[in-house]
Design a protein around this motif. Structure first.
Motif, PDB file in Angstrom:
ATOM      1  N   LEU A 271       0.908  -1.256  -0.054  1.00  0.00           N
ATOM      2  CA  LEU A 271      -0.133   0.025  -0.063  1.00  0.00           C
ATOM      3  C   LEU A 271       0.899   1.411   0.080  1.00  0.00           C
ATOM      4  O   LEU A 271       1.908   1.275   0.757  1.00  0.00           O
ATOM      5  CB  LEU A 271      -0.873   0.007   1.194  1.00  0.00           C
ATOM      6  CG  LEU A 271      -2.142  -1.077   1.239  1.00  0.00           C
ATOM      7  CD1 LEU A 271      -2.592  -1.088   2.725  1.00  0.00           C
ATOM      8  CD2 LEU A 271      -3.178  -0.645   0.140  1.00  0.00           C
ATOM      9  N   SER A 272       0.432   2.096  -0.917  1.00  0.00           N
ATOM     10  CA  SER A 272       1.196   3.564  -0.810  1.00  0.00           C
ATOM     11  C   SER A 272       0.440   4.469  -0.111  1.00  0.00           C
ATOM     12  O   SER A 272      -0.607   5.013  -0.552  1.00  0.00           O
ATOM     13  CB  SER A 272       1.329   3.814  -2.257  1.00  0.00           C
ATOM     14  OG  SER A 272       1.958   4.877  -2.520  1.00  0.00           O
ATOM     15  N   TYR A 273       1.117   5.023   1.002  1.00  0.00           N
ATOM     16  CA  TYR A 273       0.498   6.269   1.512  1.00  0.00           C
ATOM     17  C   TYR A 273       1.397   7.132   1.789  1.00  0.00           C
ATOM     18  O   TYR A 273       2.848   6.869   2.203  1.00  0.00           O
ATOM     19  CB  TYR A 273      -0.214   5.898   3.082  1.00  0.00           C
ATOM     20  CG  TYR A 273      -1.288   5.184   3.061  1.00  0.00           C
ATOM     21  CD1 TYR A 273      -2.523   5.738   3.074  1.00  0.00           C
ATOM     22  CD2 TYR A 273      -1.402   3.640   3.138  1.00  0.00           C
ATOM     23  CE1 TYR A 273      -3.727   4.859   3.205  1.00  0.00           C
ATOM     24  CE2 TYR A 273      -2.278   2.863   3.230  1.00  0.00           C
ATOM     25  CZ  TYR A 273      -3.569   3.424   3.118  1.00  0.00           C
ATOM     26  OH  TYR A 273      -4.779   2.795   3.433  1.00  0.00           O
ATOM     27  N   SER A 274       1.508   8.309   2.055  1.00  0.00           N
ATOM     28  CA  SER A 274       2.525   9.309   2.382  1.00  0.00           C
ATOM     29  C   SER A 274       2.208   9.732   3.624  1.00  0.00           C
ATOM     30  O   SER A 274       1.267   9.490   4.120  1.00  0.00           O
ATOM     31  CB  SER A 274       2.176  10.701   1.361  1.00  0.00           C
ATOM     32  OG  SER A 274       1.012  11.342   1.632  1.00  0.00           O
TER      33      SER A 274
ATOM     34  N   ALA B  45      -7.648  -2.459   2.643  1.00  0.00           N
ATOM     35  CA  ALA B  45      -7.124  -1.434   1.987  1.00  0.00           C
ATOM     36  C   ALA B  45      -6.483  -1.950   0.575  1.00  0.00           C
ATOM     37  O   ALA B  45      -6.445  -1.216  -0.532  1.00  0.00           O
ATOM     38  CB  ALA B  45      -6.318  -0.461   2.707  1.00  0.00           C
ATOM     39  N   SER B  46      -5.970  -3.062   0.368  1.00  0.00           N
ATOM     40  CA  SER B  46      -5.076  -3.577  -0.635  1.00  0.00           C
ATOM     41  C   SER B  46      -6.260  -4.133  -1.810  1.00  0.00           C
ATOM     42  O   SER B  46      -5.952  -4.703  -2.718  1.00  0.00           O
ATOM     43  CB  SER B  46      -4.302  -4.851  -0.347  1.00  0.00           C
ATOM     44  OG  SER B  46      -3.583  -4.593   1.018  1.00  0.00           O
ATOM     45  N   LEU B  47      -7.625  -3.960  -1.431  1.00  0.00           N
ATOM     46  CA  LEU B  47      -8.380  -4.599  -2.551  1.00  0.00           C
ATOM     47  C   LEU B  47      -8.443  -3.593  -3.853  1.00  0.00           C
ATOM     48  O   LEU B  47      -9.383  -3.977  -4.809  1.00  0.00           O
ATOM     49  CB  LEU B  47      -9.965  -4.804  -1.761  1.00  0.00           C
ATOM     50  CG  LEU B  47      -9.803  -6.013  -0.938  1.00  0.00           C
ATOM     51  CD1 LEU B  47     -11.307  -6.217  -0.225  1.00  0.00           C
ATOM     52  CD2 LEU B  47      -9.748  -7.322  -1.573  1.00  0.00           C
ATOM     53  N   GLY B  48      -7.829  -2.481  -3.821  1.00  0.00           N
ATOM     54  CA  GLY B  48      -8.016  -1.773  -5.123  1.00  0.00           C
ATOM     55  C   GLY B  48      -8.247  -0.251  -4.761  1.00  0.00           C
ATOM     56  O   GLY B  48      -8.457  -0.030  -3.583  1.00  0.00           O
ATOM     57  N   GLU B  49      -7.842   0.823  -5.683  1.00  0.00           N
ATOM     58  CA  GLU B  49      -7.844   2.140  -5.464  1.00  0.00           C
ATOM     59  C   GLU B  49      -9.203   2.610  -4.834  1.00  0.00           C
ATOM     60  O   GLU B  49      -9.004   3.159  -3.782  1.00  0.00           O
ATOM     61  CB  GLU B  49      -7.331   2.724  -6.528  1.00  0.00           C
ATOM     62  CG  GLU B  49      -6.393   3.976  -6.188  1.00  0.00           C
ATOM     63  CD  GLU B  49      -5.353   3.849  -5.140  1.00  0.00           C
ATOM     64  OE1 GLU B  49      -5.485   5.106  -4.513  1.00  0.00           O
ATOM     65  OE2 GLU B  49      -4.592   2.899  -5.136  1.00  0.00           O
ATOM     66  N   GLU B  50     -10.357   1.969  -5.319  1.00  0.00           N
ATOM     67  CA  GLU B  50     -11.444   2.595  -5.047  1.00  0.00           C
ATOM     68  C   GLU B  50     -11.846   2.174  -3.545  1.00  0.00           C
ATOM     69  O   GLU B  50     -12.287   3.216  -2.930  1.00  0.00           O
ATOM     70  CB  GLU B  50     -12.566   1.935  -5.937  1.00  0.00           C
ATOM     71  CG  GLU B  50     -13.839   2.806  -6.131  1.00  0.00           C
ATOM     72  CD  GLU B  50     -14.541   1.974  -7.089  1.00  0.00           C
ATOM     73  OE1 GLU B  50     -15.940   2.069  -6.758  1.00  0.00           O
ATOM     74  OE2 GLU B  50     -14.119   1.258  -7.937  1.00  0.00           O
TER      75      GLU B  50
ATOM     76  N   ALA C   7      -3.007   5.079  12.157  1.00  0.00           N
ATOM     77  CA  ALA C   7      -3.962   4.872  11.182  1.00  0.00           C
ATOM     78  C   ALA C   7      -3.679   5.462   9.806  1.00  0.00           C
ATOM     79  O   ALA C   7      -2.801   6.367   9.834  1.00  0.00           O
ATOM     80  CB  ALA C   7      -5.490   5.622  11.600  1.00  0.00           C
ATOM     81  N   ALA C   8      -4.068   4.758   8.826  1.00  0.00           N
ATOM     82  CA  ALA C   8      -3.988   5.243   7.378  1.00  0.00           C
ATOM     83  C   ALA C   8      -5.003   5.562   6.718  1.00  0.00           C
ATOM     84  O   ALA C   8      -5.964   4.682   6.589  1.00  0.00           O
ATOM     85  CB  ALA C   8      -2.841   4.389   6.582  1.00  0.00           C
ATOM     86  N   ALA C   9      -5.316   6.688   5.957  1.00  0.00           N
ATOM     87  CA  ALA C   9      -6.426   6.844   5.235  1.00  0.00           C
ATOM     88  C   ALA C   9      -6.071   8.123   4.424  1.00  0.00           C
ATOM     89  O   ALA C   9      -5.018   8.638   4.382  1.00  0.00           O
ATOM     90  CB  ALA C   9      -7.547   7.058   6.028  1.00  0.00           C
ATOM     91  N   GLU C  10      -7.269   8.614   3.522  1.00  0.00           N
ATOM     92  CA  GLU C  10      -7.349   9.755   2.784  1.00  0.00           C
ATOM     93  C   GLU C  10      -6.731  10.764   3.592  1.00  0.00           C
ATOM     94  O   GLU C  10      -7.237  11.040   4.908  1.00  0.00           O
ATOM     95  CB  GLU C  10      -8.441  10.006   2.140  1.00  0.00           C
ATOM     96  CG  GLU C  10      -8.883   9.015   1.059  1.00  0.00           C
ATOM     97  CD  GLU C  10      -8.314   9.284  -0.343  1.00  0.00           C
ATOM     98  OE1 GLU C  10      -8.747  10.350  -0.867  1.00  0.00           O
ATOM     99  OE2 GLU C  10      -7.356   8.646  -0.686  1.00  0.00           O
TER     100      GLU C  10
END
Ligand SMILES: Cc1ncc(COP(=O)(O)O)c(C=O)c1O
Length: 399
Positions: A88-91, A221-226, A251-254
């Motif tokens: 997963l890519s998160y900043s 969260a790895s089930l796809g970008e959407e 936590a990681a999220a938008e």
């Protein structure tokens, strides 16, 4: 003084297991030997490299407030972990560090659930989810899962529970209290239903590192970008690194979601403990051997306990594939008598085990289940063997 608590406080309940915990304290005070199967934390010390990093942080005077969302190095290390382990890519500004995974869940619910919003919670559930929803003014809506299906949410069950009022779904994977783990195929089957409507998914992955039988872990969260966009991923150090008392979760999220969660945190606890953040950084960057040593030991205990429980007449257990709990169905014994007194429910059954076997278990009602008890195997093999022997002897007293 005539004082009335606000409705949202009255709706939330304190721990249902207090009476059992209190009785266990009384018995211990009388020097009774109690086998404690209610433990919710790994029975291993925090690894030395992590403890030493905390000592070093103190010596370097890294003891002041940090950024609200946590030190940047730690958020970068978490982003690296999510990339490495979960693809997963998160900043770093899509990550918040809190005082435990529990605070992350709390922050997310406070930030995202409004008055009268519905939050779907598969049952059995981790005790705090419904109460946190109530504290935010929302409505917990339960989806019952059964021992026969390994306590897993299915697309059919989820689909039939979704309504326009559904604001959030909370998943616990691996699960406390059942030990169930979603396999890749099961999560893929849920994918379509995850995409429907307009709800968020909070996935509590705190037991990610404690999984058995070589099952690969897949984050929701790895089930796809959407799906990633509508997911709040919660994880932490408590279980993987035996760091429950250090209080570090993340936590990681938008970005916008993390900002809202940071707002809640900034007005409650500010940042997570500074010293613990440096320890948590070492946990992620340092050697990882201790994680596997613990996991293997838990797996041995799981195998033993599962076999022993299955050899007891009337007890039906689905095999836990993760975490350190077994959740056997004991309904066969409900309605039976001990000395002319009927054991009416799992709470009375648990009290019976404490009084007659000197074994502490947690009744399923604490997790929204009427037929099961939770047995934690976060205690030594010897104590597990002793506890099971006592349970077997006590059950023979029931007619
Ligand atoms: C499912 C689940 N989520 C969250 C927590 C809390 O974890 P933390 O110590 O990181 O707050 C626990 C602890 O038992 C748990 O079982």
């Amino acid at each position: 003084m005539d004082f009335e608590f606000p409705e949202r406080i009255n709706r939330a309940v304190a721990s249902l297991t207090m009476q059992i915990a209190q009785r266990a304290i009384e018995l211990r005070a009388q020097d009774e030997d109690i086998v404690d199967f209610s433990v919710g934390e790994p029975d291993f010390p925090t690894p030395d490299n992590i403890k030493n990093a905390a000592i070093k942080a103190i010596e370097l005077n890294l003891t002041k407030y940090t950024a609200n969302t946590g030190i940047l190095e730690l958020r970068k290390a978490i982003a690296d972990k999510l990339e490495r382990d979960n693809g997963l890519s998160y900043s770093p500004d899509e990550i918040i560090v809190s005082n435990g995974a529990k605070q992350c869940v709390y922050n997310a619910i406070q930030a995202l659930v409004g008055e009268n919003d519905d939050v779907l919670i598969p049952a059995p559930y981790y005790v705090s989810y419904p109460e946190m929803v109530k504290l935010a003014g929302g409505n917990p809506v339960f989806i019952n899962t059964s021992v026969e299906s390994g306590f897993k949410l299915t697309p059919e069950l989820l689909e039939s529970s979704l309504t326009p009022k559904t604001k959030m779904l909370i998943l616990c994977n691996p699960s406390n209290p059942t030990g169930s783990v979603f396999h890749e195929s099961e999560l893929n089957a849920l994918k379509e239903t995850f995409r429907k409507g307009n709800y968020l998914i909070l996935t509590d992955e705190i037991y990610e590192k404690i999984i058995y039988d070589g099952i690969g872990f897949l984050s929701v969260a790895s089930l796809g970008e959407e799906i990633k966009k509508r997911t709040i991923l919660v994880n932490g150090h408590s279980k993987a690194y035996s760091m429950t008392g250090w209080r570090i979760g993340y936590a990681a999220a938008e970005r916008e979601i993390i900002k809202a969660m940071a707002k809640v945190q900034s007005h409650s606890t500010s940042n997570a403990s500074t010293v613990s953040q440096y320890a948590a950084l070492e946990a992620l960057k340092g050697p990882q051997e201790s994680v596997e040593i613990m996991r293997k030991e838990f797996e041995k205990r799981r195998d033993f306990l599962f076999e022993e429980l299955n050899s007891i007449e009337g007890i039906f257990t689905s095999k836990p594939e993760g975490a350190f709990y077994v959740f056997p169905d004991v309904s066969y014994y409900l309605g039976k008598k001990f000395k002319d007194k009927i054991i009416g429910d799992v709470f009375e059954f648990s009290l019976f085990l404490l009084n007659e076997a000197r074994v502490v278990v947690v009744p399923g009602i604490a997790f929204g289940n009427q037929n099961c008890i939770r047995i934690s195997f976060s205690t030594s093999m010897d104590r597990i063997a002793e506890g099971i022997k006592r349970i077997k002897n006590a059950l023979e007293l029931l007619v």
